[in-house]
Motif scaffolding. Structure first.
Motif, PDB file in Angstrom:
ATOM      1  N   SER A  59      43.410 -21.301 -71.770  1.00  0.00           N
ATOM      2  CA  SER A  59      43.858 -20.188 -72.593  1.00  0.00           C
ATOM      3  C   SER A  59      44.709 -19.238 -71.765  1.00  0.00           C
ATOM      4  O   SER A  59      44.441 -19.015 -70.583  1.00  0.00           O
ATOM      5  CB  SER A  59      42.668 -19.429 -73.181  1.00  0.00           C
ATOM      6  N   PHE A  60      45.736 -18.675 -72.406  1.00  0.00           N
ATOM      7  CA  PHE A  60      46.518 -17.614 -71.789  1.00  0.00           C
ATOM      8  C   PHE A  60      45.787 -16.293 -71.970  1.00  0.00           C
ATOM      9  O   PHE A  60      45.208 -16.022 -73.026  1.00  0.00           O
ATOM     10  CB  PHE A  60      47.901 -17.498 -72.441  1.00  0.00           C
ATOM     11  N   HIS A  61      45.843 -15.467 -70.945  1.00  0.00           N
ATOM     12  CA  HIS A  61      45.324 -14.106 -71.034  1.00  0.00           C
ATOM     13  C   HIS A  61      46.449 -13.203 -71.515  1.00  0.00           C
ATOM     14  O   HIS A  61      47.624 -13.485 -71.277  1.00  0.00           O
ATOM     15  CB  HIS A  61      44.804 -13.641 -69.665  1.00  0.00           C
ATOM     16  N   ILE A  62      46.096 -12.118 -72.200  1.00  0.00           N
ATOM     17  CA  ILE A  62      47.098 -11.188 -72.691  1.00  0.00           C
ATOM     18  C   ILE A  62      47.812 -10.488 -71.538  1.00  0.00           C
ATOM     19  O   ILE A  62      48.925  -9.977 -71.699  1.00  0.00           O
ATOM     20  CB  ILE A  62      46.456 -10.158 -73.654  1.00  0.00           C
TER      21      ILE A  62
ATOM     22  N   SER B 172      33.193 -30.264 -65.019  1.00  0.00           N
ATOM     23  CA  SER B 172      32.530 -30.111 -63.721  1.00  0.00           C
ATOM     24  C   SER B 172      31.798 -28.781 -63.630  1.00  0.00           C
ATOM     25  O   SER B 172      31.147 -28.492 -62.616  1.00  0.00           O
ATOM     26  CB  SER B 172      33.558 -30.220 -62.586  1.00  0.00           C
ATOM     27  N   GLY B 173      31.898 -27.948 -64.682  1.00  0.00           N
ATOM     28  CA  GLY B 173      31.247 -26.638 -64.671  1.00  0.00           C
ATOM     29  C   GLY B 173      32.049 -25.597 -63.937  1.00  0.00           C
ATOM     30  O   GLY B 173      31.538 -24.531 -63.596  1.00  0.00           O
ATOM     31  N   HIS B 174      33.317 -25.878 -63.729  1.00  0.00           N
ATOM     32  CA  HIS B 174      34.195 -25.033 -62.939  1.00  0.00           C
ATOM     33  C   HIS B 174      35.088 -24.216 -63.872  1.00  0.00           C
ATOM     34  O   HIS B 174      35.781 -24.776 -64.718  1.00  0.00           O
ATOM     35  CB  HIS B 174      35.042 -25.936 -62.034  1.00  0.00           C
ATOM     36  N   TYR B 175      35.062 -22.881 -63.715  1.00  0.00           N
ATOM     37  CA  TYR B 175      35.951 -21.990 -64.455  1.00  0.00           C
ATOM     38  C   TYR B 175      36.884 -21.323 -63.454  1.00  0.00           C
ATOM     39  O   TYR B 175      36.441 -20.822 -62.412  1.00  0.00           O
ATOM     40  CB  TYR B 175      35.144 -20.939 -65.220  1.00  0.00           C
ATOM     41  N   THR B 176      38.191 -21.324 -63.736  1.00  0.00           N
ATOM     42  CA  THR B 176      39.145 -20.741 -62.793  1.00  0.00           C
ATOM     43  C   THR B 176      40.118 -19.823 -63.513  1.00  0.00           C
ATOM     44  O   THR B 176      40.440 -20.008 -64.688  1.00  0.00           O
ATOM     45  CB  THR B 176      39.948 -21.830 -62.051  1.00  0.00           C
TER      46      THR B 176
ATOM     47  N   ASP C 108      39.390  -8.350 -76.811  1.00  0.00           N
ATOM     48  CA  ASP C 108      39.625  -7.203 -75.927  1.00  0.00           C
ATOM     49  C   ASP C 108      40.042  -7.616 -74.528  1.00  0.00           C
ATOM     50  O   ASP C 108      40.303  -6.756 -73.680  1.00  0.00           O
ATOM     51  CB  ASP C 108      38.363  -6.326 -75.841  1.00  0.00           C
ATOM     52  N   ALA C 109      40.072  -8.917 -74.278  1.00  0.00           N
ATOM     53  CA  ALA C 109      40.573  -9.483 -73.010  1.00  0.00           C
ATOM     54  C   ALA C 109      39.708  -9.160 -71.802  1.00  0.00           C
ATOM     55  O   ALA C 109      40.139  -9.360 -70.665  1.00  0.00           O
ATOM     56  CB  ALA C 109      42.016  -9.007 -72.761  1.00  0.00           C
ATOM     57  N   GLN C 110      38.464  -8.699 -72.036  1.00  0.00           N
ATOM     58  CA  GLN C 110      37.617  -8.320 -70.910  1.00  0.00           C
ATOM     59  C   GLN C 110      36.702  -9.441 -70.427  1.00  0.00           C
ATOM     60  O   GLN C 110      36.291  -9.455 -69.280  1.00  0.00           O
ATOM     61  CB  GLN C 110      36.745  -7.113 -71.289  1.00  0.00           C
ATOM     62  N   PHE C 111      36.370 -10.376 -71.305  1.00  0.00           N
ATOM     63  CA  PHE C 111      35.487 -11.456 -70.880  1.00  0.00           C
ATOM     64  C   PHE C 111      35.851 -12.767 -71.560  1.00  0.00           C
ATOM     65  O   PHE C 111      36.574 -12.796 -72.558  1.00  0.00           O
ATOM     66  CB  PHE C 111      34.008 -11.112 -71.115  1.00  0.00           C
ATOM     67  N   VAL C 112      35.330 -13.849 -70.978  1.00  0.00           N
ATOM     68  CA  VAL C 112      35.568 -15.196 -71.478  1.00  0.00           C
ATOM     69  C   VAL C 112      34.240 -15.785 -71.941  1.00  0.00           C
ATOM     70  O   VAL C 112      33.220 -15.646 -71.251  1.00  0.00           O
ATOM     71  CB  VAL C 112      36.160 -16.105 -70.379  1.00  0.00           C
ATOM     72  N   ALA C 113      34.248 -16.414 -73.103  1.00  0.00           N
ATOM     73  CA  ALA C 113      33.069 -17.148 -73.573  1.00  0.00           C
ATOM     74  C   ALA C 113      33.160 -18.563 -73.025  1.00  0.00           C
ATOM     75  O   ALA C 113      34.097 -19.302 -73.345  1.00  0.00           O
ATOM     76  CB  ALA C 113      33.015 -17.158 -75.091  1.00  0.00           C
ATOM     77  N   LEU C 114      32.207 -18.921 -72.166  1.00  0.00           N
ATOM     78  CA  LEU C 114      32.169 -20.251 -71.563  1.00  0.00           C
ATOM     79  C   LEU C 114      31.087 -21.066 -72.276  1.00  0.00           C
ATOM     80  O   LEU C 114      29.891 -20.855 -72.067  1.00  0.00           O
ATOM     81  CB  LEU C 114      31.860 -20.154 -70.068  1.00  0.00           C
ATOM     82  N   ALA C 115      31.501 -21.983 -73.131  1.00  0.00           N
ATOM     83  CA  ALA C 115      30.542 -22.817 -73.856  1.00  0.00           C
ATOM     84  C   ALA C 115      30.163 -24.018 -73.003  1.00  0.00           C
ATOM     85  O   ALA C 115      31.009 -24.601 -72.326  1.00  0.00           O
ATOM     86  CB  ALA C 115      31.142 -23.276 -75.176  1.00  0.00           C
ATOM     87  N   GLN C 116      28.891 -24.386 -73.055  1.00  0.00           N
ATOM     88  CA  GLN C 116      28.395 -25.484 -72.239  1.00  0.00           C
ATOM     89  C   GLN C 116      27.975 -26.662 -73.102  1.00  0.00           C
ATOM     90  O   GLN C 116      27.697 -26.526 -74.296  1.00  0.00           O
ATOM     91  CB  GLN C 116      27.202 -25.011 -71.395  1.00  0.00           C
ATOM     92  N   SER C 117      27.913 -27.810 -72.467  1.00  0.00           N
ATOM     93  CA  SER C 117      27.541 -29.025 -73.186  1.00  0.00           C
ATOM     94  C   SER C 117      26.079 -29.007 -73.628  1.00  0.00           C
ATOM     95  O   SER C 117      25.686 -29.781 -74.494  1.00  0.00           O
ATOM     96  CB  SER C 117      27.790 -30.249 -72.296  1.00  0.00           C
ATOM     97  N   ASN C 118      25.272 -28.108 -73.062  1.00  0.00           N
ATOM     98  CA  ASN C 118      23.873 -27.992 -73.478  1.00  0.00           C
ATOM     99  C   ASN C 118      23.684 -27.005 -74.633  1.00  0.00           C
ATOM    100  O   ASN C 118      22.560 -26.730 -75.052  1.00  0.00           O
ATOM    101  CB  ASN C 118      22.989 -27.586 -72.297  1.00  0.00           C
ATOM    102  N   GLY C 119      24.789 -26.430 -75.144  1.00  0.00           N
ATOM    103  CA  GLY C 119      24.704 -25.528 -76.277  1.00  0.00           C
ATOM    104  C   GLY C 119      24.552 -24.062 -75.926  1.00  0.00           C
ATOM    105  O   GLY C 119      24.417 -23.227 -76.824  1.00  0.00           O
ATOM    106  N   ILE C 120      24.590 -23.721 -74.657  1.00  0.00           N
ATOM    107  CA  ILE C 120      24.516 -22.328 -74.217  1.00  0.00           C
ATOM    108  C   ILE C 120      25.929 -21.775 -74.061  1.00  0.00           C
ATOM    109  O   ILE C 120      26.812 -22.442 -73.532  1.00  0.00           O
ATOM    110  CB  ILE C 120      23.760 -22.194 -72.882  1.00  0.00           C
ATOM    111  N   VAL C 121      26.140 -20.539 -74.515  1.00  0.00           N
ATOM    112  CA  VAL C 121      27.421 -19.856 -74.316  1.00  0.00           C
ATOM    113  C   VAL C 121      27.188 -18.699 -73.358  1.00  0.00           C
ATOM    114  O   VAL C 121      26.375 -17.807 -73.631  1.00  0.00           O
ATOM    115  CB  VAL C 121      27.992 -19.305 -75.638  1.00  0.00           C
ATOM    116  N   LYS C 122      27.877 -18.717 -72.237  1.00  0.00           N
ATOM    117  CA  LYS C 122      27.775 -17.631 -71.265  1.00  0.00           C
ATOM    118  C   LYS C 122      29.002 -16.736 -71.395  1.00  0.00           C
ATOM    119  O   LYS C 122      30.129 -17.217 -71.507  1.00  0.00           O
ATOM    120  CB  LYS C 122      27.665 -18.182 -69.838  1.00  0.00           C
TER     121      LYS C 122
END
Length: 431
Positions: A236-239, A250-254, A282-296
């Motif tokens: 995704s592009f950030h504003i 791989s569980g890697h967010y960059t 609001d561009a302050q955080f990212v929702a990271l969805a996981q394959s186990n169904g948890i969203v961080k």
């Protein structure tokens, strides 16, 4: 008389000696008492200090354990972001949030956007075969619309990317950036009519930022991201230009600055695959969805997890979509193919769309740009009000094979059209 006097003097002398001895003994006793009090005071002080040290040590041990638990649960992160990036993200967040609050006070916050009646009257404007041949259909995996509403960028199962010109109603030549499926793509909010900037993420573990120029129809790679060890599942592009976010299995967010060609932030989710991601309005955080169904929920500037949502009932999360209102967002479960609506203020579920329809398997979800409508794609396109999530209309798609379904959906500019990609490779446009 003399003898009595002598006896009295002798007695007084004896008493005087006894008094002097008693005084010395009392003085010694008082000195010992004072010394004992000082010793007791010192011992009490040392005891209190020892207790304090034990308490501090216990707290440090607990903090160490908590840190170890957090690292094992949430992964590890890089150092904080550059100060300019932090300030830019913070400032744009304040602007976006202030604008949203101002719209809420307006009785007509979206006067130029599509109304309920307009959407009800949408018709199929065209069906365009994007990928594959008559003998071999190549499904659309993802799509995104340009901010000026002139082009649509689409990705396929076989790794090809095409740009559709909505005015000329024709596709560009295939852009062969990936050797595997294109799992996600995003168009820059700063794209223009003549030049599209986009990022794609593929099963080949590569994410590529590229530009496409209408004149000449050529695509050029601007930045290639190769620091992921497994399939890219979210981009995704950030504003804040020129930032992009990338997530992988791989569980890697960059977080990257694609103009400077460098990674400026990362986070590793320990033993958890990222199945998709999206940036909050609001561009302050990212929702990271996981394959186990948890969203961080990952705060970009603070570089930490600020909350999580348990959507494990639906299995691995296939897609996420945020509402413009800033506190509703939707997840799509890959296991049960149900769309669930969540409230970020309480991190709780609001409703499950099509919960009572076991035959409706959702494959794509999205909010419209105003946050008033919600679309669910499956064997048909189902439109819902985003206040109560009741269905108010639907559109059927052609399925010669009987197995065609909607694999990607996006509203056009001002919500005045709906772009639908199908599993059999066609782009349907409703307006």
């Amino acid at each position: 008389m003399q003898s009595e006097w002598d006896s009295l003097v002798a007695e007084m002398f004896t008493l005087k000696q006894h008094l002097d001895t008693t005084r010395k003994e009392l003085s010694h006793a008082l000195y010992q008492h004072d010394a004992a009090c000082r010793v007791i005071a010192r011992v009490v002080k040392e005891r209190d200090e020892a207790r304090q040290q034990v308490t501090q040590l216990a707290q440090e041990i607990q903090n160490f354990r908590d840190k170890g638990f957090a690292e094992s649960k949430n992964g590890t992160s890089a150092a904080s972001l550059p100060e300019k990036i932090i300030n830019d993200i913070t400032n744009i967040g304040v602007e976006l949030n202030t604008a949203r609050k101002a719209r809420k006070k307006n009785p007509e916050p979206f006067p130029d956007y599509a109304t309920n009646d307009m959407i009800n009257n949408f018709k199929l404007d065209g069906t365009f075969d994007a990928f594959g041949t008559a003998k071999k259909k190549e499904g659309i995996t993802c799509l995104d619309n340009s901010p000026v509403d002139t082009h649509v960028v689409l990705g396929s199962h076989e790794g090809a990317i095409k740009v559709f010109d909505r005015q000329k109603k024709k596709f560009s030549k295939a852009i062969e950036h990936h050797s595997g499926a294109v799992n996600d793509l995003s168009v820059s909010p700063f794209s223009t009519e003549g030049k599209i900037t986009a990022i794609s993420g593929g099963a080949d573990s590569k994410a590529i930022v590229f530009s496409y120029e209408e004149k000449g129809g050529k695509a050029s790679t601007l930045y290639e991201i190769k620091d992921h060890k497994d399939a890219i599942t979210g981009v995704s592009f950030h504003i804040v230009s020129p930032l992009v976010v990338v997530g992988s299995r791989s569980g890697h967010y960059t977080l990257h600055d694609y103009e400077q060609g460098k990674t400026i932030g990362h986070h590793d989710l320990a033993k958890a695959q990222i199945s998709t991601l999206r940036i909050h309005p609001d561009a302050q955080f990212v929702a990271l969805a996981q394959s186990n169904g948890i969203v961080k929920l990952w705060n970009i500037t603070a570089n930490e997890i600020i909350g999580e949502i348990d959507a494990t009932a639906g299995g691995s999360i296939k897609q996420i979509s945020f509402s413009e209102n800033g506190y509703h967002f939707a997840t799509l479960g890959e296991k049960d193919h149900k769309a669930r609506i969540w409230d970020l203020r309480y991190l709780t579920a609001i409703t499950t769309v099509h919960e009572d329809k076991s035959d409706f398997k959702a494959h794509a979800i999205t909010y419209d740009p105003s946050g008033r409508y919600f679309a669910v794609g499956g064997p048909s396109l189902s439109l819902h009000h985003a206040t109560n999530y009741e269905n108010f209309t639907k559109f059927n798609i052609a399925s010669p094979s009987g197995t065609n379904y909607i694999s990607a959906v996006k509203f056009g500019g001002l919500g005045k059209s709906i772009l639908v990609g199908t599993s059999e490779g066609s782009l349907n446009i409703y307006k």
